[in-house]
Design an enzyme around this catalytic site. Sequence first.
Site, PDB file in Angstrom:
ATOM      1  N   ASP A 113     -85.536-103.523 -31.894  1.00  0.00           N
ATOM      2  CA  ASP A 113     -85.930-103.966 -33.462  1.00  0.00           C
ATOM      3  C   ASP A 113     -86.553-102.889 -34.781  1.00  0.00           C
ATOM      4  O   ASP A 113     -86.592-102.836 -35.632  1.00  0.00           O
ATOM      5  CB  ASP A 113     -85.684-104.846 -34.074  1.00  0.00           C
TER       6      ASP A 113
ATOM      7  N   GLN B  62     -82.515-111.896 -32.480  1.00  0.00           N
ATOM      8  CA  GLN B  62     -81.422-111.876 -33.484  1.00  0.00           C
ATOM      9  C   GLN B  62     -81.340-113.134 -35.148  1.00  0.00           C
ATOM     10  O   GLN B  62     -81.351-114.253 -34.389  1.00  0.00           O
ATOM     11  CB  GLN B  62     -79.515-112.557 -33.498  1.00  0.00           C
TER      12      GLN B  62
ATOM     13  N   LYS C  98     -73.325-106.355 -29.150  1.00  0.00           N
ATOM     14  CA  LYS C  98     -74.360-105.507 -29.185  1.00  0.00           C
ATOM     15  C   LYS C  98     -74.642-105.581 -27.258  1.00  0.00           C
ATOM     16  O   LYS C  98     -74.231-104.595 -26.571  1.00  0.00           O
ATOM     17  CB  LYS C  98     -75.631-106.831 -29.682  1.00  0.00           C
TER      18      LYS C  98
HETATM   19  N1  GUN Z   1     -79.485-109.487 -38.093  1.00  0.00           N
HETATM   20  C1  GUN Z   1     -78.628-108.938 -38.820  1.00  0.00           C
HETATM   21  N2  GUN Z   1     -79.239-108.121 -38.984  1.00  0.00           N
HETATM   22  C2  GUN Z   1     -80.387-107.421 -37.808  1.00  0.00           C
HETATM   23  C3  GUN Z   1     -81.143-106.449 -37.144  1.00  0.00           C
HETATM   24  O1  GUN Z   1     -81.017-105.618 -37.243  1.00  0.00           O
HETATM   25  N3  GUN Z   1     -81.369-107.177 -36.010  1.00  0.00           N
HETATM   26  C4  GUN Z   1     -81.975-108.577 -35.895  1.00  0.00           C
HETATM   27  N4  GUN Z   1     -82.492-108.940 -34.378  1.00  0.00           N
HETATM   28  N5  GUN Z   1     -81.267-109.363 -36.396  1.00  0.00           N
HETATM   29  C5  GUN Z   1     -80.550-109.075 -37.364  1.00  0.00           C
END
Ligand code: GUN
Length: 299
Positions: free
Chosen positions: A119, A96, A52
């Site tokens: 998100d 995350q 990311k």
């Molecule tokens: N962990 C697994 N998928 C995601 C996601 O789409 N966003 C976040 N913040 N954590 C994750």
Amino acid sequence: MADLIDGESIAARLRARVKCEATELAARGTPPGLAVVLVGEDPASQVYVRSKLRRTVEAGMTSFEHRLPTSASQDDLLQLIARLNADDRVDGILVQLPLPGHIDSDLVLDAIDPLKDVDGFHPVNVGRLSAGTGGLIPCTPLGCMMLLDTVIDDFRGLKAVVIGKSNIVGKPVAMLLLERECTVTVTHIATRNLPEIVRGADILVVAAGHAGLVRGDWVKPGAVVIDVGINRIVDGEKRRIVGDVAFDEMDHAGSVTPVPGGVGPMTIACLLENTVRAARRRRAEPMVAGDEAVHAGSA
Ligand code: GUN
């Protein structure tokens, strides 16, 4: 033979568009900024966070990386979020998941400014999505819709089946399909006669977390199949990543996403898209034409 929906190249096009927009915003003041928060040492989360951050910088945006030890308290995390909410250089905040067990994830997600919630997990954005009044849309569902948009012109009246009712994928993608006036069925672990329900689908979105769950004879000829699954399996000597759909049995489908190379690359590209979108909105810049198809209903 079913057509392949090439998520890699669709995501690459989206990243290129986002980069143009980020460059424009930077030229007018500051580049969009994304803060990524990782608590603890979960290996899979570390891999995701690294990609990311890399993609954020490649897209011409500023990345702010915050790593906290597993021992960090809920208060430490809430204080960090309060600082990021107040920091004008930060347009998007991503915490995350999963968080360590002693931290209440709902409380943490609720603390993020909804305008920076890239998100789309904050209750305000969840509510906006279900009311069809805009807001930030979770990245994976947004990516699924963008992939569907490459093969379907008119969604109205199509039968859509979503397998999986998670807050991250199943429920929001069902809302987006409903907004396009599909007739939507959401199935889950307690659903009876799953194959029969799936056989009625013109659009099938599978987010079950179960390798090869959907068999060829469940899928109607010509259906569009979006496979959100990412399952690591051992195949003889080899380790492989496979989806929730028995890909080799999908010849008669209209279009299908591969795993890897389907939905996966779209998720990060949509995170970048959401960050630019949040930046525009926070700076009261107009949205770019073409965005509105997927973000239909946005204010
Ligand atoms: N962990 C697994 N998928 C995601 C996601 O789409 N966003 C976040 N913040 N954590 C994750």
